[in-house]
Design a protein around this motif. Structure first.
Motif: not given
Ligand SMILES: *[C@@H]1O[C@H](CO)[C@@H](O)[C@H](O)[C@H]1NC(C)=O
Ligand SMILES: *[C@@H]1O[C@H](CO)[C@@H](O)[C@H](O)[C@H]1NC(C)=O
Ligand SMILES: *[C@@H]1O[C@H](CO)[C@@H](O)[C@H](O)[C@H]1NC(C)=O
Ligand SMILES: *[C@@H]1O[C@H](CO)[C@@H](O)[C@H](O)[C@H]1NC(C)=O
Ligand SMILES: *[C@@H]1O[C@H](CO)[C@@H](O)[C@H](O)[C@H]1NC(C)=O
Length: 260
Positions: A233, A235-236, A239, A243
């Protein structure tokens, strides 16, 4: 599929949104090598422009502490599989860390290091020892304790940082470290205690890092991150500021309060 260490550029818009929520007047970053109260070294990720997506975390730390400055780790941050960026990066970490200890080791200046992706790898490998992987090349020695543990200088300047503050670095925040090791006490993030980065460290490198520097590290790794958690992933990997900035800033602050 094989991912290179990914740039944050896809999501720069997201990072900018969170940056605008921060008070400009007190959080403005000052790029300087002065021995300020708190000095931040920022190691940006692959293809980011200076200072990169860690700027929002640096702004929170700056807002929380009077007299805070920062410097960039000045290295290429180009693809580590096809350029010398990783090797140059490790050399530059040694140079800039040594320079900080020589410049500011006798003062009360506290050093916070923020490192993302390839930046996390070059910073932590300087402490742990680098290479030892088919992509990253031959093993290199960890930085000597004279610098990393500040030992010689601490003896010379007992009234400065003193015997109880003999680490060159007071706090190190890692976001998405490609060499993330499972089951380390400084690992942060949900369910990522059991995952390994794309370039696993040799066992003795992990041991050296954890034994000597583990107490001043917070290593944030997101579930599914292809770089630090063997996921898929992308996107992980992008971010982290959204986060973790607040959590990371709170931890850094608790370390700095103790170091006063
Ligand atoms: C400020 O950042 C740039 C990188 O954009 C760097 O080349 C320069 O040396 C920095 N200046 C200081 C005083 O650290
Ligand atoms: C890596 O180590 C091997 C064996 O010592 C040596 O032959 C080789 O030149 C080294 N490679 C680099 C890039 O330093
Ligand atoms: C400094 O270290 C000594 C010996 O390790 C310990 O007794 C003392 O409490 C420490 N002082 C502070 C302020 O942590
Ligand atoms: C790691 O732990 C999580 C949560 O317990 C679990 O869902 C996952 O399957 C584990 N992964 C591995 C590689 O063991
Ligand atoms: C990928 O990661 C993002 C950010 O952590 C998350 O919001 C999203 O749900 C993840 N996607 C999948 C398919 O797990």
């Amino acid at each position: 599929m094989r991912f290179s260490i990914l740039a944050g550029h896809l999501l720069f818009g997201v990072n900018l949104v969170s940056a605008t929520a921060i008070e400009r007047t007190t959080s403005e970053l000052v790029n300087s090598t002065a021995c300020s109260n708190v000095h931040i070294l920022i190691a940006r990720g692959t293809t980011e422009s200076y200072p990169g997506s860690l700027s929002t975390l640096a702004e929170l730390i700056t807002a929380n502490n009077k007299d805070t400055t920062y410097e960039n780790l000045v290295y290429p941050a180009t693809d580590e599989t096809s350029t010398d960026s990783y090797h140059i990066g490790k050399t530059v970490v040694r140079k800039q860390l040594t320079s900080f200890v020589e410049r500011c080791g006798h003062s009360d200046s506290k050093l916070v290091v923020l490192a993302y992706s390839q930046g996390a790898m070059v910073i932590a490998d300087t402490l742990a020892g680098g290479g030892g992987d088919s992509t990253l090349g031959n093993m290199t020695d960890p930085i000597s304790f004279d610098i990393g543990k500040h030992s010689k200088i601490a003896k010379f300047y007992a009234h400065g940082r003193g015997a109880n503050r003999s680490d060159a670095v007071d706090a190190l925040v890692l976001y998405g470290d490609p060499r993330h090791a499972p089951y380390q006490p400084y690992n942060q993030g949900l369910n990522t205690f059991n995952v390994t980065g794309k370039y696993p460290r040799a066992e003795f490198q992990v041991q050296h890092l954890t034994d000597n520097y583990g107490h001043m590290i917070h290593d944030f790794c997101n579930v599914g991150d292809p770089v630090c958690a063997s996921g898929s992933n992308i996107t992980a990997h992008m971010v982290y500021p959204d986060i973790w900035d607040q959590t990371a800033a709170n931890w850094v602050q608790s370390v700095l309060e103790k170091a006063r």
